[in-house]
Design a protein around this motif. Structure first.
Motif, PDB file in Angstrom:
ATOM      1  N   UNK A 222       9.310  14.087 -38.484  1.00  0.00           N
ATOM      2  CA  UNK A 222       8.002  14.026 -38.190  1.00  0.00           C
ATOM      3  C   UNK A 222       7.255  14.998 -39.144  1.00  0.00           C
ATOM      4  N   UNK A 223       6.018  14.638 -39.757  1.00  0.00           N
ATOM      5  CA  UNK A 223       5.149  15.435 -40.612  1.00  0.00           C
ATOM      6  C   UNK A 223       4.419  16.556 -39.887  1.00  0.00           C
ATOM      7  N   UNK A 224       3.982  17.526 -40.422  1.00  0.00           N
ATOM      8  CA  UNK A 224       3.251  18.583 -39.904  1.00  0.00           C
ATOM      9  C   UNK A 224       1.606  17.965 -39.713  1.00  0.00           C
ATOM     10  N   UNK A 225       1.343  17.022 -40.517  1.00  0.00           N
ATOM     11  CA  UNK A 225       0.038  16.429 -40.156  1.00  0.00           C
ATOM     12  C   UNK A 225       0.120  15.563 -39.039  1.00  0.00           C
ATOM     13  N   UNK A 226       1.208  15.010 -38.957  1.00  0.00           N
ATOM     14  CA  UNK A 226       1.154  13.818 -37.906  1.00  0.00           C
ATOM     15  C   UNK A 226       1.254  14.626 -36.464  1.00  0.00           C
ATOM     16  N   UNK A 227       1.933  15.885 -36.488  1.00  0.00           N
ATOM     17  CA  UNK A 227       1.843  16.525 -35.082  1.00  0.00           C
ATOM     18  C   UNK A 227       0.514  17.229 -35.215  1.00  0.00           C
ATOM     19  N   UNK A 228      -0.159  17.799 -36.258  1.00  0.00           N
ATOM     20  CA  UNK A 228      -1.601  18.343 -35.930  1.00  0.00           C
ATOM     21  C   UNK A 228      -2.600  17.482 -35.455  1.00  0.00           C
ATOM     22  N   UNK A 229      -2.418  16.066 -35.971  1.00  0.00           N
ATOM     23  CA  UNK A 229      -3.512  15.034 -35.548  1.00  0.00           C
ATOM     24  C   UNK A 229      -3.342  14.656 -34.045  1.00  0.00           C
ATOM     25  N   UNK A 230      -1.846  14.711 -33.683  1.00  0.00           N
ATOM     26  CA  UNK A 230      -1.897  14.145 -32.336  1.00  0.00           C
ATOM     27  C   UNK A 230      -2.183  15.642 -31.242  1.00  0.00           C
ATOM     28  N   UNK A 231      -1.936  16.854 -31.681  1.00  0.00           N
ATOM     29  CA  UNK A 231      -1.878  17.913 -30.996  1.00  0.00           C
ATOM     30  C   UNK A 231      -3.456  18.217 -30.906  1.00  0.00           C
ATOM     31  N   UNK A 232      -4.434  17.774 -31.825  1.00  0.00           N
ATOM     32  CA  UNK A 232      -5.944  18.176 -31.516  1.00  0.00           C
ATOM     33  C   UNK A 232      -6.602  16.775 -31.008  1.00  0.00           C
TER      34      UNK A 232
END
Length: 389
Positions: A222-232
């Motif tokens: 998983x990429x950091x951006x995919x995680x970021x967008x899900x987290x926000x």
């Protein structure tokens, strides 16, 4: 010509025949082209070091920058709608498997997600209205599966409209596809409660965001951006969101985008215990939330322009007391699209289909409507008017 390639040399467009060297026992489902950097990252996460490519089948990588949405109106054809339907149904099947794996504590397999979101992106680049049209056909009892698929489609359409890089769009689409995976950890009696949640129940419901973050963090590749967008996706600009009350500039553009897409789909989707709102009413609610500093005002306005006042596949009531399905948008005059009229509101029966360009007709749209208001089946309407010609 067959050539061995170290993974560091692998690029989008290469045709991979098989894996030559790896630390684990990962296997390819089939030979094929590398369609995105996300696929390469997935191979890295599986400890693949070297692959065999067929250099004669290498294709040029697509431009890093997408083109903005076309200004000229486009009409859907049956083949595009059929493809969109297949992608949507395949997405739901993959989503179902993800929820099953998350519930059992198994690690999520990211490759099917990467492959299906890339199919969606390709379809949206070719004809953004086809998949958006499919989002009007929803199963009341499959909201959990369909919502994440729909948010992934919406953020892809939105990102394309904003002309973001293809690589960014891929990561946003994957993050949106996974953003609600933690809901599988919420008890059914709370997740599917028809009435308003109590304070205690809402506290439990909000933990789905934490569960999603933890599950996605543990997903190999998983990429950091995919995680970021899900987290926000539940954070708000004024800091009143959850799970971490992130606020202001600490919420990235991508986090602001998914919040809009998430709320819009929740508003428009019909569930077993709640009928969805029309697009117009949903847009008005988004604007109200922006005024309260919960959503980004500029992005809300951009999103509404992107989706369209009367999106293709949406239902409208005409001054002539007929129902019509929007067939072709009119970007120069958004309130006067081309439509198929098919039903008499006055006499409650179907009419012979008539194609009307409202920009060249005395008739006009009175309001957007939902099929349920008239005891009609939206799936039947779209298949009758669009998918069956």
């Amino acid at each position: 010509m067959l050539i061995e390639k170290e993974l560091a040399e692998l690029t989008v467009g290469h045709y991979v025949v098989k894996i030559i060297h790896q630390a684990d026992n990962f296997s390819l489902t089939a030979a094929g082209h590398i369609k995105s950097t996300a696929v390469i990252n997935h191979l890295k996460s599986k400890n693949v070091y070297c692959v065999l490519i067929d250099d004669s089948k290498t294709i040029a990588a697509s431009s890093e920058k997408t083109e903005s949405a076309p200004t000229k109106p486009s009409s859907l054809n049956r083949e595009q709608l059929k493809q969109a339907k297949e992608i949507f149904n395949q997405s739901k099947s993959i989503q179902k498997k993800l929820f099953h794996d998350a519930l059992s504590g198994s690690s999520l397999d990211l490759l099917p997600v990467i492959e299906i979101t890339n199919k969606s992106i390709d379809a949206i680049f070719n004809c953004p209205d086809a998949l958006a049209c499919m989002l009007n056909i929803r199963e009341k009892d499959e909201y959990l599966l369909e919502h994440s698929v729909a948010v992934s489609v919406y953020i892809t359409i939105f990102a394309r409209y904003l002309a973001l890089d293809r690589d960014i769009i891929e990561q946003l689409s994957v993050g949106a596809f996974l953003h609600d995976i933690g809901k599988i950890k919420i008890p059914d009696e709370i997740l599917n409660k028809p009435g308003k949640l109590t304070d205690d129940e809402f506290t439990i419901m909000k933990t789905h965001a934490n569960h999603s973050i933890e599950i996605i963090k543990q997903t190999p590749g998983i990429s950091a951006l995919s995680l970021e967008v899900a987290a926000l996706h539940h954070e708000k600009i004024n800091g009143s969101g959850y799970p971490f009350q992130v606020s202001g500039d600490d919420i990235s553009q991508y986090g602001r985008m998914i919040a809009i897409c998430d709320i819009f789909d929740a508003l428009t989707a019909t569930r077993v215990y709640k009928e969805g709102f029309t697009h117009g009413k949903s847009f008005a609610i988004l604007r109200e939330l922006a005024k309260k500093n919960q959503l980004d005002t500029n992005l809300v306005d951009q999103f509404i322009k992107c989706i369209g006042v009367f999106p293709i596949g949406s239902l409208v009531q005409l001054k002539s007391n007929k129902l019509a399905l929007v067939k072709v948008r009119n970007d120069k005059d958004p309130t006067n699209p081309q439509v198929h009229s098919f039903y008499s509101v006055k006499h409650h029966h179907f009419l012979n289909k008539q194609e009307i360009d409202l920009s060249m007709n005395d008739d006009f749209i009175v309001r957007g409507v939902r099929a349920e208001e008239f005891d009609l089946d939206m799936k039947q309407i779209i298949e009758m008017l669009l998918m069956e010609g």
